[in-house]
Design an enzyme around this catalytic site. Sequence first.
Site, PDB file in Angstrom:
ATOM      1  N   GLU A  56      -2.432  -1.851  -5.072  1.00  0.00           N
ATOM      2  CA  GLU A  56      -3.771  -1.388  -5.392  1.00  0.00           C
ATOM      3  C   GLU A  56      -3.645  -0.331  -6.480  1.00  0.00           C
ATOM      4  OE1 GLU A  56      -7.041  -1.287  -2.100  1.00  0.00           O
ATOM      5  OE2 GLU A  56      -6.309   0.751  -2.400  1.00  0.00           O
TER       6      GLU A  56
ATOM      7  N   ASP B  93       0.873  -1.164   0.000  1.00  0.00           N
ATOM      8  CA  ASP B  93       0.000   0.000   0.000  1.00  0.00           C
ATOM      9  C   ASP B  93       0.921   1.228   0.000  1.00  0.00           C
ATOM     10  OD1 ASP B  93      -2.194   1.717   0.240  1.00  0.00           O
ATOM     11  OD2 ASP B  93      -2.173   1.595   2.433  1.00  0.00           O
TER      12      ASP B  93
ATOM     13  N   ASP C 281      -2.015   0.768   7.395  1.00  0.00           N
ATOM     14  CA  ASP C 281      -1.307   0.572   6.124  1.00  0.00           C
ATOM     15  C   ASP C 281      -0.776  -0.854   5.999  1.00  0.00           C
ATOM     16  OD1 ASP C 281      -0.986   3.652   5.260  1.00  0.00           O
ATOM     17  OD2 ASP C 281      -0.601   3.428   7.405  1.00  0.00           O
TER      18      ASP C 281
END
Length: 156
Positions: A67, A7, A140
């Site tokens: 992502e 992330d 995170d």
Amino acid sequence: MTVIGIDPGVARTGYGVLKRGDPYPVPLTFGCIETGSDSRPSRRLLEIYERVSLLFDEYVPDSVVLEQLFFSKNITSAMHVSEARGVILLAAEERDISITEYTPNQVKQAVTGSGRADKHQVQEMVRRLLRLQEIPRPDDAADGLAIALCHINMVR
């Protein structure tokens, strides 16, 4: 199969390393790469690159999973995240590691069964699916694990 979910962010880059297990994925490590706001932006990117490179060298993943970037409001923030993504992608490409990206809805769907799940629902499912005592912290790191879980679920 070993997967590293990331992330990306400049202040905090969350990561989760999973190994495919039977019947459950096995968490090898998770955490955050944090950079100081008092450092130059280029220094912060170098730190992310170096720390991600160490992760890749230690765990030798089959896949790095991120992502897909989606920002609709804060363009400056999106640019900083894009820069962090760039150094992560560079480190993976240098090692010839497969790179895969999923949308936020795909991650939520793969982990919870619903593309509309909220952050807490995703974190709780990460905890359950990985058989952890507590929800991974900081957020995170949990996001990195969720992204890795998504990939493991998608390639089954």
